[in-house]
Each structure stands twice: as structure tokens, then as C-alpha cells.
Write a protein that holds these residues in place. Structure first.
Motif, PDB file in Angstrom:
ATOM      1  N   SER A 357       0.850  -1.191   0.000  1.00 13.99           N
ATOM      2  CA  SER A 357       0.000   0.000   0.000  1.00 13.99           C
ATOM      3  C   SER A 357       0.879   1.233   0.000  1.00 13.99           C
ATOM      4  CB  SER A 357      -0.899   0.004   1.234  1.00 13.99           C
ATOM      5  OG  SER A 357      -1.593   1.223   1.356  1.00 13.99           O
ATOM      6  N   SER A 359      -0.392   4.117   1.006  1.00 11.85           N
ATOM      7  CA  SER A 359      -0.939   4.973   2.056  1.00 11.85           C
ATOM      8  C   SER A 359      -0.969   4.204   3.374  1.00 11.85           C
ATOM      9  CB  SER A 359      -2.349   5.435   1.690  1.00 11.85           C
ATOM     10  OG  SER A 359      -3.248   4.349   1.697  1.00 11.85           O
ATOM     11  N   LYS A 360      -1.230   4.921   4.442  1.00 19.00           N
ATOM     12  CA  LYS A 360      -1.242   4.293   5.766  1.00 19.00           C
ATOM     13  C   LYS A 360      -2.433   3.375   5.942  1.00 19.00           C
ATOM     14  CE  LYS A 360      -1.046   5.392  10.706  1.00 19.00           C
ATOM     15  NZ  LYS A 360      -1.009   6.470  11.728  1.00 19.00           N
ATOM     16  N   GLU A 361      -3.595   3.755   5.383  1.00 22.30           N
ATOM     17  CA  GLU A 361      -4.814   2.971   5.564  1.00 22.30           C
ATOM     18  C   GLU A 361      -4.925   1.938   4.443  1.00 22.30           C
ATOM     19  OE1 GLU A 361      -8.063   5.656   5.829  1.00 22.30           O
ATOM     20  OE2 GLU A 361      -7.487   6.417   7.795  1.00 22.30           O
ATOM     21  N   GLU A 384       1.385  -4.754   3.189  1.00 24.47           N
ATOM     22  CA  GLU A 384       2.446  -4.017   3.858  1.00 24.47           C
ATOM     23  C   GLU A 384       2.633  -2.660   3.185  1.00 24.47           C
ATOM     24  OE1 GLU A 384       5.310  -7.678   5.262  1.00 24.47           O
ATOM     25  OE2 GLU A 384       5.496  -6.969   3.185  1.00 24.47           O
ATOM     26  N   SER A 385       3.332  -1.769   3.874  1.00 23.38           N
ATOM     27  CA  SER A 385       3.629  -0.465   3.284  1.00 23.38           C
ATOM     28  C   SER A 385       4.683  -0.623   2.188  1.00 23.38           C
ATOM     29  CB  SER A 385       4.141   0.492   4.354  1.00 23.38           C
ATOM     30  OG  SER A 385       4.533   1.722   3.760  1.00 23.38           O
ATOM     31  N   LYS A 387       6.739   1.643   1.779  1.00 21.31           N
ATOM     32  CA  LYS A 387       7.818   2.469   2.305  1.00 21.31           C
ATOM     33  C   LYS A 387       8.501   1.732   3.457  1.00 21.31           C
ATOM     34  CE  LYS A 387       5.078   6.559   1.195  1.00 21.31           C
ATOM     35  NZ  LYS A 387       3.940   5.746   0.667  1.00 21.31           N
ATOM     36  N   GLN A 390       7.678   1.638   7.569  1.00 17.43           N
ATOM     37  CA  GLN A 390       6.374   2.179   7.912  1.00 17.43           C
ATOM     38  C   GLN A 390       5.344   1.066   8.061  1.00 17.43           C
ATOM     39  OE1 GLN A 390       4.926   5.517   5.753  1.00 17.43           O
ATOM     40  NE2 GLN A 390       6.906   6.557   5.650  1.00 17.43           N
ATOM     41  N   GLN A 391       4.323   1.340   8.859  1.00 16.65           N
ATOM     42  CA  GLN A 391       3.263   0.378   9.110  1.00 16.65           C
ATOM     43  C   GLN A 391       1.959   0.841   8.458  1.00 16.65           C
ATOM     44  OE1 GLN A 391       3.846  -2.547  10.803  1.00 16.65           O
ATOM     45  NE2 GLN A 391       5.993  -1.871  10.785  1.00 16.65           N
ATOM     46  N   VAL A 392       1.099  -0.118   8.154  1.00 20.11           N
ATOM     47  CA  VAL A 392      -0.225   0.218   7.635  1.00 20.11           C
ATOM     48  C   VAL A 392      -1.273  -0.209   8.664  1.00 20.11           C
ATOM     49  CG1 VAL A 392       0.442   0.082   5.206  1.00 20.11           C
ATOM     50  CG2 VAL A 392      -0.361  -1.980   6.378  1.00 20.11           C
ATOM     51  N   VAL A 393      -2.477   0.364   8.534  1.00 20.51           N
ATOM     52  CA  VAL A 393      -3.532   0.111   9.518  1.00 20.51           C
ATOM     53  C   VAL A 393      -4.849  -0.178   8.809  1.00 20.51           C
ATOM     54  CG1 VAL A 393      -2.439   1.594  11.240  1.00 20.51           C
ATOM     55  CG2 VAL A 393      -4.157   2.548   9.683  1.00 20.51           C
ATOM     56  N   GLU A 395      -9.004   0.783   9.092  1.00 27.19           N
ATOM     57  CA  GLU A 395      -9.969   1.726   9.644  1.00 27.19           C
ATOM     58  C   GLU A 395     -11.366   1.259   9.267  1.00 27.19           C
ATOM     59  OE1 GLU A 395      -9.498   4.270  11.578  1.00 27.19           O
ATOM     60  OE2 GLU A 395      -7.313   4.464  11.504  1.00 27.19           O
TER      61      GLU A 395
END
Length: 415
Positions: A357, A359-361, A384-385, A387, A390-393, A395
Motif C-alpha cells: 500500500s 498509504s497508511k490505511e 504491507e507499506s 515504504k 512504515q506500518q499500515v492500519v 480503519e
């Protein structure tokens, strides 16, 4: 790899049998009659209007008593065709439109004055239609894009009506195969009010910043298979609209673009019925969305029995996305006040979705307070990100369902 290709061919062949799209009378058998547009006066110089020649060739083929008549658009030729409808029904149970050369739309919007600017080429009311031939439909949409209200909403006199390239309307048991569609002013291929349709081996392209250039749009239709195609446009690779059922999208390479979308649904406060939609074996590359469902707050009805399976993601901005709160405020979308209406989204399965991804979400399931999403299933998700470090989440809002297998990022579903 050879076994995979062989299995894909068997899969398509089986669906063709199911849909009744395969005939023992092959479309290019020795019994066919050929209707070459050159024989009906087409100049093929890319400048002269060849619309009358195309119309005459189609009418002759459509009224022919022979089986499998074929309109031929020959190779190494450029044809200029103004807005035109190829009308059915035809005498033969099968009719072919073989495009080997290039069919060009008028490049200037001014040419469309006094004409219906909603559509360029329409096949209407035809059963047993086969459009094929490795040729090209060139929509020459760049001047339209500059005038589009979507692209330039503040421009005085911007165009609210923009032509779609190839429309299949009220057709049955028909196939579009091996065609190139480039630079449509709006949607490239539209399947509307039709049934038992196969769209396969397509190559659809338009610049990433071209507005509303959906690759393949399906609406008000049943029993449609979109298969084995490469789609790179400025909007949805495949979009599925209202009153559609039993739609399968498979083996698609998508990107750039906005991903594969169900919707938007219920824009005019109407009741929608969308079900049995299956998206699988799709590779998203750098798209703004992956698999998306979007509905307007004022809509009614339902979208249900939907599956997204065996999906790969490469730097996708919104990999898994539901937006049940679509609205329009002064020409912009977002920041919507809660409504008591909504399209109920239920029985949606996400299985074997992997990749990265941007983006974060990575999972964003934004459902309605009034009509929560129910029966959502997440299984074998690993996103996974793109980047490092970095972590993704995930929502979720008003989203109920179950999880199984690995779900990464951690699921936010409510029971």
C-alpha cells in the motif's frame, strides 16, 4: 506457466459454453459472406468521413440471409467515423464485426455540434455479435478532456456531456475480443442492458490524468465475463453499475487508474440491486484504489454476494475500500452529514489479497450509521507499506463481519 495458461483457456471456454457464446458455426467459416467497408465507399484516408460506408456495410451484413456475415475493417487503413449506431436485430443468429485497421473518432468536439455527444459507436439490439480482429478504436479524446467539467469544473462552458467510445446496448450472447481501445473521450467500452456478454483479451489505454476514462463499464446487465485484459486509464479499470448481477472480472492487469469499482451506486436516490459480483486474479499496479465499493448516501436498495479473491497489489493507495457515505456538496465530495437512507452492503468476501500500500490505511471500510455493512469476511490478507519501516492500519466504521487466517494489518471488523 504453460499449465496456468492452459487452465485459463479452459476456464474461459467453459464460461463461453455456460453463457452460450460458443457456436459450432465458427464466425470465420468458409460459408460466411464478407462485407468489406472499402466495397461500400470508405476512403480509408483518415480524413474523409467514412460513416456512410460503415453504415451501408453493416446494413447489408445485418440483412444477409447467410450465416455468420462479417463486416471487415481492413488492415493498414485509417477510417474516420462520426457517431453511428449499428442497429439489430439481424437475420443471422451470428454476425461479426472484424476490425483489423483503425477506426478514428472525430478529434475536435466542434464536429459533434448538432449530434448526440453521449456516445460514439453503438451496437444496439444485436444477438450473437462478435467484435474482434486486433484492430484499434481511437477515441481522440484529448480535446474533450481539456473541456471536461470533471477536469476543469470552474471553466465557463465546460462540457457536461462527453462521448463514450464503444457501447453494447440491449445485446445478447455477444463477444468483444482482441480489440485495442485508446484515448476515449469518456468510457472506453460500455455494456448496458445486455446479457450473456464476454469481453476478453482487451488492451485499453488512456493517460493517467484523463478524466472519466473508465476501461470497461457494466451496468443494467447480467451474465457478463470480463477476462484476460490489460487496462491502463485515468479512471476505473472496470466499473460495475446498477441493476447488474452475475458479473465476473478475472485475470486483469490494472494500472494506472482507479482500480476495480462497484459503483458508484444510488446517485439519484434510486433503489439499486447489485449482486453476485466476483473479482479475482487481478493485479493492481500503482492505482489509486484496489477493490472498491462506493455508494451514495441518498441511495436505496442493496449490493450483496460480492467476492474479491486472489488479488495482488503494487503500491496501491487504497487497497481495500468501502465508501458508503458518498455525497456531493457544492460540487465536491466528502464531509457528508449522516443520512437515514443508504444502500445496504452485505455478504462481501475478501480472500487472498497480498502486496503493498502507498498509504497508511490499507483497509478502509467506511460504512453508514443507518445501514451498516454486514457479513463482511476478511481472510488471508497480507498488505504491507511500500515504504521501508512504515506500518499500515485498518480503519472501520459500522462494519460487521468475521476474520480467518492471517489478516494484516490487524482487522477492525466488529462482530
Amino acid at each position: 506457466m504453460k499449465a496456468m495458461v492452459r487452465n485459463e483457456k479452459l476456464f474461459v471456454f467453459a464460461l463461453m459454453l455456460i453463457f452460450g457464446l460458443f457456436s459450432a458455426d465458427l464466425p470465420f467459416s468458409s460459408a460466411q459472406t464478407i462485407f468489406n467497408v472499402l466495397d461500400y465507399g470508405a476512403k480509408a484516408d483518415g480524413k474523409s468521413d467514412d460513416s456512410n460506408a460503415f453504415s451501408a456495410a453493416w446494413k447489408a451484413a445485418c440483412s444477409a440471409a447467410t450465416q455468420n456475415p462479417t463486416v471487415v475493417v481492413p488492415s493498414s487503413k485509417d477510417f474516420l467515423v462520426y457517431p453511428l449506431t449499428f442497429q439489430g436485430p439481424c437475420k443471422s443468429s451470428n454476425i461479426s464485426f472484424q476490425v483489423i485497421g483503425t477506426i478514428n473518432a472525430p478529434s475536435s468536439p466542434s464536429v459533434w455540434k448538432g449530434r448526440d455527444a453521449r456516445r460514439w459507436l453503438i451496437f444496439h439490439g444485436v444477438t450473437g455479435l462478435l467484435i474482434t480482429g486486433n484492430g484499434t478504436f481511437n477515441g481522440h479524446g484529448s480535446e474533450w478532456w481539456d473541456l471536461s467539467c470533471t477536469h476543469r469544473p470552474n471553466m465557463t462552458g465546460c462540457a457536461t456531456v462527453v462521448p463514450m467510445a464503444l457501447s453494447i446496448i440491449s445485446c445478447k450472447q455477444s463477444t468483444i475480443s482482441d480489440i485495442h481501445s485508446i484515448d476515449s473521450a469518456k468510457f472506453h467500452v460500455v455494456v448496458n442492458q445486455s446479457s450473456d456478454i464476454l469481453v476478453q483479451n482487451m488492451h485499453v489505454t488512456a493517460p493517467e490524468n484523463s478524466p472519466n476514462t473508465d476501461g470497461i463499464n457494466v451496468q443494467f446487465s447480467q451474465n457478463v465475463l470480463v477476462n484476460n485484459s490489460v487496462i491502463a486509464t485515468g479512471d476505473d479499470c472496470v466499473s460495475i453499475g446498477e441493476l447488474s448481477s452475475n458479473i465476473t472480472v478475472s485475470y486483469i492487469t490494472c494500472g494506472p487508474g482507479h482500480g476495480v469499482s462497484i459503483g458508484s451506486l444510488g446517485r439519484f436516490g434510486n433503489s439499486v440491486k447489485v449482486e453476485d459480483i466476483h473479482v479475482k486474479k487481478v493485479n493492481f499496479k500503482g492505482t489509486t484504489n484496489g477493490v472498491r465499493i462506493k455508494t451514495w448516501q441518498i441511495g436505496l436498495g442493496y449490493a450483496r454476494k460480492i467476492s474479491f479473491e486472489h488479488i495482488t497489489l503494487e503500491s496501491v493507495q487504497n487497497p481495500i475500500y468501502i465508501d458508503q457515505n458518498y455525497c456531493d456538496i457544492n460540487g465536491t465530495r466528502g464531509n457528508c452529514e449522516a443520512k437515514t437512507t443508504g444502500v445496504h452492503i452485505s455478504e462481501v468476501t475478501y480472500d487472498d489479497i497480498v502486496g503493498t500500500s502507498s498509504s497508511k490505511e490499507a483497509i478502509n471500510l467506511n460504512c453508514s450509521q443507518s445501514f451498516a455493512c454486514t457479513g463482511i469476511k476478511l481472510s488471508n490478507i497480507k498488505i504491507e507499506s511500500d515504504k521501508s519501516g512504515q506500518q499500515v492500519v485498518s480503519e472501520c466504521a459500522n462494519t460487521h463481519g468475521t476474520n480467518s487466517g492471517v489478516v494484516q494489518p490487524k482487522s477492525c471488523l466488529q462482530p
